[in-house]
Design a protein around this motif. Structure first.
Motif, short mmCIF file in Angstrom:
data_model
loop_
_atom_site.label_atom_id
_atom_site.label_comp_id
_atom_site.label_asym_id
_atom_site.label_seq_id
_atom_site.Cartn_x
_atom_site.Cartn_y
_atom_site.Cartn_z
N LEU A 86 9.43 9.49 -7.73
CA LEU A 86 8.04 9.16 -8.03
C LEU A 86 7.94 7.83 -8.76
CD1 LEU A 86 6.64 12.65 -9.07
CD2 LEU A 86 6.54 11.54 -6.82
N ASN A 87 8.86 7.57 -9.67
CA ASN A 87 8.87 6.28 -10.36
C ASN A 87 9.10 5.14 -9.39
OD1 ASN A 87 8.37 7.36 -12.90
ND2 ASN A 87 10.55 7.57 -13.38
N TRP A 88 10.00 5.35 -8.42
CA TRP A 88 10.28 4.33 -7.41
C TRP A 88 9.03 4.08 -6.56
CZ3 TRP A 88 10.43 4.84 -1.98
CH2 TRP A 88 10.86 3.70 -1.31
N LEU A 89 8.37 5.14 -6.13
CA LEU A 89 7.14 4.97 -5.34
C LEU A 89 6.09 4.20 -6.13
CD1 LEU A 89 6.33 8.35 -3.54
CD2 LEU A 89 6.84 6.15 -2.50
N GLU A 90 5.95 4.54 -7.38
CA GLU A 90 4.94 3.90 -8.24
C GLU A 90 5.22 2.42 -8.44
OE1 GLU A 90 2.56 6.28 -11.59
OE2 GLU A 90 4.61 5.79 -12.11
N SER A 91 6.48 2.06 -8.51
CA SER A 91 6.83 0.66 -8.81
C SER A 91 6.99 -0.20 -7.56
CB SER A 91 8.11 0.61 -9.64
OG SER A 91 9.21 1.05 -8.86
N SER A 92 7.02 0.41 -6.39
CA SER A 92 7.29 -0.36 -5.16
C SER A 92 6.06 -0.90 -4.51
CB SER A 92 8.05 0.50 -4.17
OG SER A 92 9.32 0.81 -4.69
N PHE B 109 0.83 -1.20 0.00
CA PHE B 109 0.00 0.00 0.00
C PHE B 109 0.87 1.25 0.00
CE2 PHE B 109 -3.43 -2.55 2.40
CZ PHE B 109 -3.92 -3.06 1.22
N ALA B 110 2.11 1.13 0.46
CA ALA B 110 3.07 2.24 0.47
C ALA B 110 4.46 1.66 0.31
CB ALA B 110 2.97 3.03 1.77
N ALA B 111 5.32 2.41 -0.33
CA ALA B 111 6.70 1.96 -0.54
C ALA B 111 7.57 2.24 0.68
CB ALA B 111 7.29 2.64 -1.76
N LYS B 112 7.25 3.29 1.39
CA LYS B 112 8.06 3.73 2.52
C LYS B 112 7.15 4.19 3.64
CE LYS B 112 11.96 5.51 4.28
NZ LYS B 112 12.96 4.68 4.84
N ASN C 186 8.76 7.91 17.39
CA ASN C 186 8.29 7.76 18.76
C ASN C 186 8.22 9.14 19.39
OD1 ASN C 186 7.50 6.49 21.10
ND2 ASN C 186 9.57 5.96 21.73
N GLU C 187 7.03 9.56 19.77
CA GLU C 187 6.82 10.87 20.38
C GLU C 187 6.25 10.67 21.78
OE1 GLU C 187 4.28 12.87 17.58
OE2 GLU C 187 5.91 13.18 16.18
N SER C 188 7.09 10.40 22.73
CA SER C 188 6.75 10.13 24.14
C SER C 188 5.70 9.03 24.26
CB SER C 188 6.37 11.40 24.89
OG SER C 188 5.21 12.01 24.36
N ASP C 189 4.44 9.35 24.49
CA ASP C 189 3.42 8.33 24.72
C ASP C 189 2.62 8.00 23.46
OD1 ASP C 189 2.17 10.80 24.60
OD2 ASP C 189 0.67 10.30 26.12
N GLN C 190 3.11 8.41 22.31
CA GLN C 190 2.42 8.11 21.06
C GLN C 190 3.42 7.94 19.93
OE1 GLN C 190 -0.11 11.56 20.79
NE2 GLN C 190 1.43 12.79 19.78
N GLN C 191 2.97 7.31 18.86
CA GLN C 191 3.81 7.09 17.68
C GLN C 191 3.17 7.77 16.49
OE1 GLN C 191 5.37 5.35 20.46
NE2 GLN C 191 3.42 4.39 20.14
N ARG C 192 3.99 8.41 15.67
CA ARG C 192 3.51 9.03 14.44
C ARG C 192 3.96 8.15 13.29
NH1 ARG C 192 2.40 14.01 11.87
NH2 ARG C 192 2.62 15.27 13.73
N ILE C 193 2.99 7.70 12.49
CA ILE C 193 3.28 6.90 11.30
C ILE C 193 3.14 7.83 10.10
CG2 ILE C 193 2.50 4.99 9.86
CD1 ILE C 193 1.46 3.66 12.41
N THR C 194 4.18 7.88 9.27
CA THR C 194 4.17 8.71 8.07
C THR C 194 4.47 7.82 6.88
OG1 THR C 194 5.00 10.60 9.35
CG2 THR C 194 5.20 10.73 6.96
N LEU C 195 3.70 8.00 5.82
CA LEU C 195 3.93 7.20 4.62
C LEU C 195 3.82 8.06 3.38
CD1 LEU C 195 0.95 6.63 3.11
CD2 LEU C 195 0.66 5.17 5.09
N LYS C 196 4.42 7.57 2.32
CA LYS C 196 4.32 8.20 1.00
C LYS C 196 3.86 7.10 0.05
CE LYS C 196 7.98 11.36 2.15
NZ LYS C 196 8.50 10.66 3.34
N THR C 197 2.86 7.44 -0.76
CA THR C 197 2.29 6.43 -1.65
C THR C 197 1.60 7.11 -2.83
OG1 THR C 197 0.95 4.42 -1.67
CG2 THR C 197 0.07 6.28 -0.42
#
Length: 125
Positions: A119-125, A71-74, A79-90
């Motif tokens: 962008l080509n890498w994201l598209e193909s991954s 669903f995403a290549a990367k 870790n932000e103290s008591d929470q986690q931030r998930i970041t993706l590019k797709t």
């Protein structure tokens, strides 16, 4: 970070200090400067969600699930103290799948542009 520099000028400035075959430069779609030329302006999205009530290891497993499902290549987890931030590019096309499979999270979506190679890498991954 958005820049008023053209892509060529920005790339030259980055390569001066960080030599790479094709540096990854990401810009907002509201920018006047063209970063990628083949792809539609809104074809790629970056998203983030904050995960609470669980630890870093669980958030990393969730990120790996997103990548394993292609669903995403990367996907990055911060870790932000008591929470986690998930970041993706797709791709914009994968947004629907992520919302269906991981809709329990509140995702914030931002269209972006980048170098053609990235962008080509994201598209193909």
């Amino acid at each position: 970070i958005d820049s008023t520099l053209s892509f060529a000028d920005l790339r030259a400035a980055i390569e001066e200090h960080h030599p790479a075959q094709d540096p990854i430069i990401i810009g907002s779609t509201s920018s006047k400067h063209t970063l990628g030329q083949k792809h539609q302006v809104d074809a790629f999205v970056m998203a983030h969600a904050v995960v609470t009530g669980t630890g870093l290891e669980d958030a990393q497993l969730l990120a790996q699930e997103i990548v394993d499902a292609r669903f995403a290549a990367k996907v990055q987890v911060e870790n932000e103290s008591d929470q986690q931030r998930i970041t993706l590019k797709t791709t914009k096309a994968m947004k629907e799948h992520i919302l269906r499979e991981f809709g329990g999270l509140t995702w914030h979506w931002i269209p972006f542009r980048s170098s053609e190679a990235y962008l080509n890498w994201l598209e193909s991954s």
